[in-house]
Design an enzyme around this catalytic site. Sequence first.
Site, PDB file in Angstrom:
ATOM      1  N   HIS A  67      -8.496   8.866  -1.304  1.00 29.76           N
ATOM      2  CA  HIS A  67      -7.565   8.375  -0.287  1.00 29.76           C
ATOM      3  C   HIS A  67      -7.493   9.347   0.899  1.00 29.76           C
ATOM      4  O   HIS A  67      -7.461   8.925   2.063  1.00 29.76           O
ATOM      5  CB  HIS A  67      -6.182   8.200  -0.934  1.00 29.76           C
ATOM      6  CG  HIS A  67      -5.087   7.871   0.015  1.00 29.76           C
ATOM      7  ND1 HIS A  67      -4.204   8.818   0.484  1.00 29.76           N
ATOM      8  CD2 HIS A  67      -4.724   6.696   0.598  1.00 29.76           C
ATOM      9  CE1 HIS A  67      -3.345   8.246   1.309  1.00 29.76           C
ATOM     10  NE2 HIS A  67      -3.636   6.958   1.394  1.00 29.76           N
ATOM     11  N   GLU A  70     -10.553   8.920   3.009  1.00 29.97           N
ATOM     12  CA  GLU A  70     -10.437   7.678   3.805  1.00 29.97           C
ATOM     13  C   GLU A  70      -9.645   7.947   5.091  1.00 29.97           C
ATOM     14  O   GLU A  70     -10.036   7.534   6.181  1.00 29.97           O
ATOM     15  CB  GLU A  70      -9.757   6.596   2.960  1.00 29.97           C
ATOM     16  CG  GLU A  70      -9.400   5.326   3.698  1.00 29.97           C
ATOM     17  CD  GLU A  70      -7.978   4.880   3.451  1.00 29.97           C
ATOM     18  OE1 GLU A  70      -7.229   4.733   4.443  1.00 29.97           O
ATOM     19  OE2 GLU A  70      -7.599   4.681   2.276  1.00 29.97           O
ATOM     20  N   HIS A  71      -8.525   8.664   4.974  1.00 32.14           N
ATOM     21  CA  HIS A  71      -7.716   9.014   6.150  1.00 32.14           C
ATOM     22  C   HIS A  71      -8.498   9.851   7.151  1.00 32.14           C
ATOM     23  O   HIS A  71      -8.413   9.643   8.357  1.00 32.14           O
ATOM     24  CB  HIS A  71      -6.477   9.816   5.708  1.00 32.14           C
ATOM     25  CG  HIS A  71      -5.287   8.972   5.414  1.00 32.14           C
ATOM     26  ND1 HIS A  71      -4.099   9.105   6.085  1.00 32.14           N
ATOM     27  CD2 HIS A  71      -5.090   7.977   4.514  1.00 32.14           C
ATOM     28  CE1 HIS A  71      -3.223   8.231   5.615  1.00 32.14           C
ATOM     29  NE2 HIS A  71      -3.797   7.546   4.651  1.00 32.14           N
ATOM     30  N   GLU A 143       3.622  10.032   3.386  1.00 35.10           N
ATOM     31  CA  GLU A 143       3.270   8.727   2.804  1.00 35.10           C
ATOM     32  C   GLU A 143       3.589   8.710   1.305  1.00 35.10           C
ATOM     33  O   GLU A 143       4.132   7.737   0.788  1.00 35.10           O
ATOM     34  CB  GLU A 143       1.772   8.474   3.026  1.00 35.10           C
ATOM     35  CG  GLU A 143       1.327   7.077   2.708  1.00 35.10           C
ATOM     36  CD  GLU A 143      -0.181   6.862   2.925  1.00 35.10           C
ATOM     37  OE1 GLU A 143      -0.796   6.228   2.054  1.00 35.10           O
ATOM     38  OE2 GLU A 143      -0.727   7.323   3.942  1.00 35.10           O
TER      39      GLU A 143
END
Length: 427
Positions: A67, A70-71, A143
């Site tokens: 993740h 991906e960011h 987040e």
Amino acid sequence: MQIIENSKVKEKLYVEKLENGLTVMIMPKKNIQKKYMIWATNFGSIDNKFIAPNDKEETNIPDGVAHFLEHKMFEQQNGTNSLDTLTALGVNANAYTTTDHTCYLFECTDNFYPAMDELMDYVQNPYFTDQNVEKEKGIIGQEIQMYDDYPSWAVYMNAMKCMYKNNPIIIDIAGSIESISKIDKEVLYKCYNTFYHPSNMVMCFAGEFEPEALIEEVKKRLKPTEKHGEIKRIYPEEPEQIVKKENTQNMEVSMPIFVIGIKDVIDNKNCTSSNIVKKHIAIEILLNMLIGKSSKLYKELYEAELITGEPYLDYEFSKQYAHVSITGQSNDPKKVLEKFEAEIKQMKENDIDLAHFQRVKNMIYGNYVKEYDDVAEICRMFVGDYMKGINSFEYIEEYEQVTPEYTKQVLGEVFKEEKTVLSIVEK
């Protein structure tokens, strides 16, 4: 190029495996304005232990790397952000990470090739520095905290932890604030170089395309790469039994929310794609017959005010895990579970209601067919299924093979009281 045709939905899928190992899937859609592209890699949150090609040693990475990566992929060396560049082109761009894959995508009516230029450029040119990695930790940390405050996420994760002891599905996709603090640029480059090789990736397009011409456009934009060996993924042994029957957490909710989970076993001996698909269809039928909107139980629960609306029914699976989940809101989740288990018992003891079975089966088939009307649904479906070793057309093909007798067999094999858990979030 391989052409796979499905006469029932009147669609063709063009599939080409390029020399560098990249699989490209194209579904041409005539007279549709929207075009959709996904570029996905078979790297998700559960892939945190592996032996990279040409390595002898095992690599252990912190939770949340897929993740995090991906960011970070959008940030470019020239100071621009590819998401901003794509938005300026008037396209709707995004990315997401699941347990087993990461996707980069966009949808547009115009500027398809400029957007494809940008997407293929940033996915092939990572730029990680100590500084930009540190900065991202703060963003992702926020987040993670935000998700921790979502009752719907907490109730789901608690259900996973009730079912699974060692499987990395119990790890939050984004990781934890502690785990992401251990991520550095070396970890990101290691994972990028291991998992972002074309041979571990798939590209999917849907829209008004000429497949041969589109393949040539893809080839033009691909960077030269060396051959890549096998990635050895290492997953812990998972016992068949559940961890615990129940979990309750207190959070600010107007009404308790619940997840009923049923842990399934992955049958590696009969793990053909057609068997997986057949079982999935049978479980969808069973869930709808047991507690879906057309079921006797749903009507009873709704009229008794034990449930506020139609529950969300799902069979979630990959090559590493499989489970049923039923998510809803109720003032008495334990009563809902009790009645649900009584309904399972009754269905096991009696013949399947053939008229109800056929109605539900037809409805599910209609939903499958409807997915082919939407370019986004097509790409997400074919990519998600590809990661499981399935061609999405198989759901249309295997549908006829799912008989009441087979469905009853699946009921006995999967819907077991000793494999059932209840997760509740209440005030």
